[in-house]
Design a protein around this motif. Structure first.
Motif, PDB file in Angstrom:
ATOM      1  N   ILE A  95      23.483  41.204  71.374  1.00 26.83           N
ATOM      2  CA  ILE A  95      23.499  39.987  70.560  1.00 26.83           C
ATOM      3  C   ILE A  95      24.807  39.236  70.793  1.00 26.83           C
ATOM      4  O   ILE A  95      24.811  38.017  70.994  1.00 26.83           O
ATOM      5  CB  ILE A  95      23.326  40.322  69.056  1.00 26.83           C
ATOM      6  CG1 ILE A  95      21.932  40.891  68.799  1.00 26.83           C
ATOM      7  CG2 ILE A  95      23.541  39.085  68.185  1.00 26.83           C
ATOM      8  CD1 ILE A  95      21.749  41.533  67.435  1.00 26.83           C
ATOM      9  N   ASN A  96      25.918  39.978  70.808  1.00 29.57           N
ATOM     10  CA  ASN A  96      27.211  39.331  71.041  1.00 29.57           C
ATOM     11  C   ASN A  96      27.298  38.682  72.429  1.00 29.57           C
ATOM     12  O   ASN A  96      28.003  37.700  72.620  1.00 29.57           O
ATOM     13  CB  ASN A  96      28.350  40.336  70.852  1.00 29.57           C
ATOM     14  CG  ASN A  96      28.525  40.688  69.383  1.00 29.57           C
ATOM     15  OD1 ASN A  96      28.132  39.923  68.489  1.00 29.57           O
ATOM     16  ND2 ASN A  96      29.073  41.851  69.108  1.00 29.57           N
ATOM     17  N   THR A 130      27.840  32.988  65.499  1.00 27.29           N
ATOM     18  CA  THR A 130      28.519  33.919  66.408  1.00 27.29           C
ATOM     19  C   THR A 130      28.395  35.377  65.976  1.00 27.29           C
ATOM     20  O   THR A 130      28.794  36.268  66.713  1.00 27.29           O
ATOM     21  CB  THR A 130      30.018  33.588  66.482  1.00 27.29           C
ATOM     22  OG1 THR A 130      30.580  33.718  65.166  1.00 27.29           O
ATOM     23  CG2 THR A 130      30.246  32.176  66.999  1.00 27.29           C
ATOM     24  N   ARG A 148      23.899  34.707  63.941  1.00 25.97           N
ATOM     25  CA  ARG A 148      23.246  34.490  65.237  1.00 25.97           C
ATOM     26  C   ARG A 148      21.957  35.305  65.299  1.00 25.97           C
ATOM     27  O   ARG A 148      21.979  36.529  65.201  1.00 25.97           O
ATOM     28  CB  ARG A 148      24.177  34.909  66.374  1.00 25.97           C
ATOM     29  CG  ARG A 148      23.471  34.849  67.737  1.00 25.97           C
ATOM     30  CD  ARG A 148      24.318  35.428  68.827  1.00 25.97           C
ATOM     31  NE  ARG A 148      25.422  34.519  69.169  1.00 25.97           N
ATOM     32  CZ  ARG A 148      26.269  34.749  70.168  1.00 25.97           C
ATOM     33  NH1 ARG A 148      26.145  35.833  70.899  1.00 25.97           N
ATOM     34  NH2 ARG A 148      27.233  33.907  70.423  1.00 25.97           N
ATOM     35  N   PRO A 183      18.964  35.925  67.844  1.00 25.09           N
ATOM     36  CA  PRO A 183      18.372  35.661  69.161  1.00 25.09           C
ATOM     37  C   PRO A 183      16.847  35.609  69.068  1.00 25.09           C
ATOM     38  O   PRO A 183      16.265  36.001  68.051  1.00 25.09           O
ATOM     39  CB  PRO A 183      18.820  36.859  70.001  1.00 25.09           C
ATOM     40  CG  PRO A 183      19.496  37.809  69.078  1.00 25.09           C
ATOM     41  CD  PRO A 183      19.422  37.293  67.693  1.00 25.09           C
ATOM     42  N   GLU A 202      23.859  45.376  69.118  1.00 27.00           N
ATOM     43  CA  GLU A 202      24.983  44.562  68.629  1.00 27.00           C
ATOM     44  C   GLU A 202      25.689  43.929  69.837  1.00 27.00           C
ATOM     45  O   GLU A 202      26.028  42.750  69.848  1.00 27.00           O
ATOM     46  CB  GLU A 202      25.926  45.470  67.834  1.00 27.00           C
ATOM     47  CG  GLU A 202      27.076  44.761  67.145  1.00 27.00           C
ATOM     48  CD  GLU A 202      26.665  44.055  65.851  1.00 27.00           C
ATOM     49  OE1 GLU A 202      25.607  44.406  65.280  1.00 27.00           O
ATOM     50  OE2 GLU A 202      27.400  43.131  65.425  1.00 27.00           O
ATOM     51  N   SER A 211      26.260  38.831  64.198  1.00 24.75           N
ATOM     52  CA  SER A 211      24.925  39.410  63.995  1.00 24.75           C
ATOM     53  C   SER A 211      24.611  39.543  62.502  1.00 24.75           C
ATOM     54  O   SER A 211      25.503  39.487  61.654  1.00 24.75           O
ATOM     55  CB  SER A 211      24.864  40.786  64.649  1.00 24.75           C
ATOM     56  OG  SER A 211      25.668  41.682  63.921  1.00 24.75           O
ATOM     57  N   PRO A 265      18.110  41.473  71.827  1.00 25.73           N
ATOM     58  CA  PRO A 265      18.216  42.918  71.607  1.00 25.73           C
ATOM     59  C   PRO A 265      16.919  43.643  71.971  1.00 25.73           C
ATOM     60  O   PRO A 265      15.864  43.028  72.068  1.00 25.73           O
ATOM     61  CB  PRO A 265      18.507  43.028  70.116  1.00 25.73           C
ATOM     62  CG  PRO A 265      18.027  41.754  69.512  1.00 25.73           C
ATOM     63  CD  PRO A 265      18.137  40.707  70.577  1.00 25.73           C
TER      64      PRO A 265
END
Lengths: 671, 249
Positions: free
Chosen positions: B45-46, A525, A571, A573, B42, A527, B51
């Protein structure tokens, strides 16, 4: 029991390097063509090494995470490069540069290495001039020098405030020549993910193509790690955003000892931080301390008035200012070494005299220098009885010529004109003296694996003097490694190319891929930056400018906890097989989270204050030096080289005792 | 401050790409432009999104890595700064900000805002050096006095950080300012004389091979150059090239 052999040659210190060069094995030019060398990093050490080795005839493969070798962070060095040329006839010599460096390093460096560094320093300047590096010159056409902290001579060569840039472009141009000739194969946007050992020797690396995500196997007869320092373990530092310790940490985990990780340089003249969004800190060259005077207000009323914007620092009279460095260290004044200047700033700010909203800033004031230069210039130009405005105009022009780009940089960041209002500065993490342990030949404890530049530990002891990082990077790359590596490679002339389809390469590549898969599949959850900032906070608060046993013990536990949380909840991505900056950051931060713990462990074990390492338990209690750092030569005159044992806190220390035969150990005094 | 960002998103070199809109709030005017993008990332990503990829490294205006085309200007609205030195105080609250990559056939997009600048590498490799090997036996540095004005000129040219703003700005996508800086630096110095002609010829030839356009003396490159590299150097490059092409041995 120690397994460390520093391989320092016999004989008097001034003959060691010459004798060593005559004694070591060489590889004949025809054989060099059949030998591959991998160089990781393209800063001053890596760039210079790659170019020089290729010129000698070796087949070089060079790796950079940037899109060009020219962007390595050596480029950001501002102030200059030291060399014992004695062009100013002020009593400089190889011995004096050697002495200053050992003393500046608080007697925690290896004498023989430092002497060699001083010995080749002059060659560096000759070499760079031959390459077309546009050093600053005087009107007679000869090279100009400036002085730097911690020394009493002018031996620093410079190119405006962009010395690192110009030296790196010199090394880069030499690399370009070899790349064009096909002697260097350049791998831009590639990150080293691991080293590959075959029969105990470093025989290649696993690299990730950062554009495609492909995991590549590269073999060589020797591997040079010149990947810089690990200051970014603090999250906020003057390092580049991408500067990382991963190459160094990977070789550590495969058998290279990591030496003195706690020796970190906190640089006194950086732009103070301004908010939570801050991503990095910007250095203002130490050369500014030549002409700038550092002060805070004497009276707390003035501090408050300035913080509230009711008073400008320019309104304070001389009597109302505390030039604390000049007060405490009359002999060196504003030119004390970096560790001393940083601690003095912290002392004043901790006492409540910081001049900005955060309470973490002191002034660096150029008014006196502008006046002095203005008068000199007026005299030179034959302006009689110049008024104040004229003097200031002329003086500012001189300052602009010397530091123009730095002043511009400051103004762009802070939005204040530093010619008119004193600069605000505060210490920030800048350089790491610790690094991979290496012997006199720069070989690590892994045969065939070398460490050069900031990545190694050898020359700066517990504190580096200004303008010595560029000198060491280029010395290692141009003049040390190209000789010493031949001694090892002489045994490899009939080895032939190292195959990459061996079980060792397959296993290493598999391990790398699995680690990346593991990271990307956490799907947590938070970064990567979230964890990096947490790590940085612990490092700065407990392992920063002042350290104590309690704080360090806590830090080790907290870092371990952050690391465990990271591996559960990060997390990332995007995918593995594409350009993925978050994945790149994650692999680096994962390594910082291990290194940070060893860093704290090393600081805990070193129960003395020396150089940049300040233990609150070890200070002078009385006498002239009261309150100053207290070194303990009886118990701690050694290099702490840590062997990896599976968990950073289980690392085992090996001691290399430091012998001082040519310099008497003394307390550093800059009073 | 609050802003509306229009950011170029492009999955890879073959993707068509397009502008995406992202609102962003609570940005400090003291933050740098890239720190503002950090905040955006940020946030993305959340939100479980990818990003924005952009090039950056030193964040102090010297490495030449950052490369954003902001509101139609290379490195944005301020002068003599790189994107990483650009601060949010240059923007107004509520403003819409367009962020795009460098646009040039010779510098294709790799992903989002990241472009491939290896053409510059090949130009350097064609002649951006002095052919001197490393040796401990070069002559003493002070055996070669260089007049200060010449050394200063060489330094002015050598200040180029190779970011590519000149190419991105030029309507012809010309790399002349970049090439001129390197050729000029060596042409001012005695060390550069031996290979002077060949260097100018080789570097210009490689520049043309890479598909960069020609210079038509608009001067936009000089205006947008974060290091203020002067257009004079292009004039000098033209003279160097002409001299090298027509002069006999």
């Amino acid at each position: 029991m120690s397994t460390l052999d520093s391989k320092i040659p016999e004989g008097p210190i001034k003959d060691k390097w010459t004798k060593h060069k005559n004694d070591i094995n060489l590889v004949n030019p025809a054989n060099k063509r059949h030998i591959d060398i991998i160089v990781v990093g393209t800063g001053l050490a890596g760039g210079a090494a790659a170019a020089s080795l290729a010129e000698m005839g070796y087949k070089v493969k060079s790796f950079a995470y940037q899109d060009s070798p020219r962007r390595a962070h050596s480029i950001a060095a501002q102030g200059g490069i030291n060399a014992a040329k004695n062009y100013q006839n002020d009593g400089d010599s190889i011995y004096r540069l050697f002495y200053d460096t050992v003393k500046g390093g608080d007697y925690r460096s290896r004498e023989a290495n430092v002497y060699r560094l001083a010995e080749v320093s002059g060659n560096i300047i000759d070499q760079c001039v031959a390459q077309g590096v546009p050093f600053a010159r005087e009107y007679g056409g000869l090279l100009d020098n400036r002085s730097f902290g911690g020394v009493l001579v002018s031996r620093t060569f410079y190119a405006k405030g962009q010395t690192g840039q110009q030296l790196l472009l010199g090394a880069y141009s030499a690399m370009c020549r070899q790349i064009g000739k096909g002697k260097i194969t350049m791998y831009n946007r590639h990150e080293m993910m691991d080293v590959v050992l075959v029969d105990g020797k470093a025989r290649g690396i696993i690299a990730r193509n950062m554009i495609t995500g492909e995991i590549e196997k590269h073999s060589a007869h020797a591997v040079v790690i010149a990947s810089g320092g690990y200051g970014n373990v603090f999250f906020l530092s003057t390092n580049a955003m991408g500067s990382n310790a991963s190459a160094a940490w990977k070789i550590h985990k495969k058998g290279a000892y990591f030496a003195n990780p706690c020796y970190t340089q906190i640089h006194p003249t950086c732009i103070p931080r301004s908010g939570d969004f801050q991503s990095k800190l910007t250095l203002m060259s130490e050369s500014l301390r030549n002409d700038g005077r550092i002060w805070v207000p004497k009276n707390m009323d003035d501090v408050m008035a300035i913080r509230e914007g009711k008073k400008s620092p320019t309104e304070l009279t001389e009597d109302e200012r505390d030039y604390y460095l000049e007060r405490r260290y009359p002999a060196f004044g504003n030119l004390v070494p970096r560790d001393v200047a940083s601690r003095a700033a912290k002392e004043r700010c901790d006492a409540g005299y910081g001049v900005n909203a955060t309470g973490e800033a002191v002034y660096l004031d150029f008014k006196a220098a502008i006046n002095r230069y203005g008068k000199q210039k007026a005299h030179l130009l034959g302006v009689e009885n110049p008024n104040d405005a004229k003097i200031i105009e002329l003086g500012e022009a001189v300052i602009e010529e010397k530091y123009g780009n730095l002043f511009q940089m400051y103004e762009k960041i802070i939005d204040e004109n530093p010619y008119k209002t004193p600069m605000m500065i505060y210490p920030a993490v800048h350089y790491t003296m610790g690094g991979i342990w290496c012997d006199y030949n720069l070989m690590t404890t892994i045969p065939g694996c070398y460490a050069a530049g900031e990545a190694n530990f050898s020359d700066h002891g517990a504190n580096r003097l200004g303008a010595s990082a560029l000198m060491q990077g280029l010395a290692d790359g141009y003049f040390v490694l190209p000789y010493t590596i031949g001694d090892y490679l002489a045994d490899d002339i009939s080895t032939g190319a190292i195959p990459t389809d061996s079980p060792e390469f397959d296993a290493a590549a598999k391990e790398v891929t699995e680690r990346l898969e593991k990271l990307i599949n956490i799907k947590g959850t938070k970064s990567v930056d979230y964890f990096h900032k947490k790590l940085g906070e612990v490092m700065w608060n407990n392992v920063g400018m002042a350290r104590n046993a309690k704080g360090l013990t806590e830090a080790m536990d907290e870092i371990k906890q952050i690391r465990e949380d990271f591996w559960k909840d990060v997390r990332i991505p995007g995918g593995m097989n594409e350009l993925n900056p978050e994945l790149e950051k994650a692999t680096r931060v994962a390594d910082f989270l291990e290194l940070g713990e060893l860093f704290a462990k090393d600081a805990l074990a070193r129960e003395e204050s020396c150089g940049g390492h300040f233990r609150e338990e070890s200070v002078e209690l009385d006498g002239e030096q009261k309150g100053e750092a207290k070194r303990n030569d009886k118990d701690f005159a050694y290099v702490a080289a840590w062997e990896y044992k599976g968990d950073p806190r289980d690392a085992v220390m090996h001691k290399e005792e430091l012998e001082f035969k040519d310099i008497e150990l003394k307390q550093r005094s800059y009073k | 401050m609050n802003l509306t960002l229009k950011v170029w998103r492009q999955k890879n070199a073959n993707d068509k790409g397009g502008l995406e809109t992202y609102p962003i709030t609570g940005i400090s005017e003291h933050a740098s432009f890239l720190e503002m993008l950090d905040v955006l990332n940020e946030q993305l990503i959340n939100d479980g999104k990818e990003p924005v990829a952009f090039d950056h490294d030193c964040r102090e205006g010297i490495c030449g890595t950052c490369s954003l085309y902001i509101n139609g200007e290379a490195h944005g609205p301020d002068r003599k700064v790189t994107t990483c030195q650009l601060h949010m105080r240059m923007f107004k609250d509520g403003e819409t900000v367009y962020i795009e990559p460098w646009r040039s056939k010779s510098m294709p997009v790799i992903k989002d805002l990241i472009v491939d600048r290896t053409a510059f590498e090949r130009i350097q490799q064609a002649g951006g050096f002095i052919s001197v090997n490393t040796s401990g036996n070069t002559q003493d540095a002070n055996a070669l006095p260089i007049a200060k004005p010449m050394a200063d000129k060489a330094m002015d040219a050598a200040t180029c950080i190779g970011c590519g703003a000149c190419v991105a700005t030029c309507k012809n996508s010309s790399a002349m300012l970049f090439v001129a800086a390197k050729v000029s630096q060596y042409s001012y110095l005695p060390q550069g004389q031996v290979e002077r002609k060949q260097r100018a010829l080789n570097m210009v030839e490689q520049m043309d091979k890479e598909g960069f356009g020609n210079c038509t003396n608009t001067g936009a490159c000089e205006v947008e150059c974060p290091k203020g590299i002067s257009l004079e150097f292009i004039a000098r490059l033209n003279r160097e090239y002409l001299g090298a092409s027509v002069a006999s041995e």
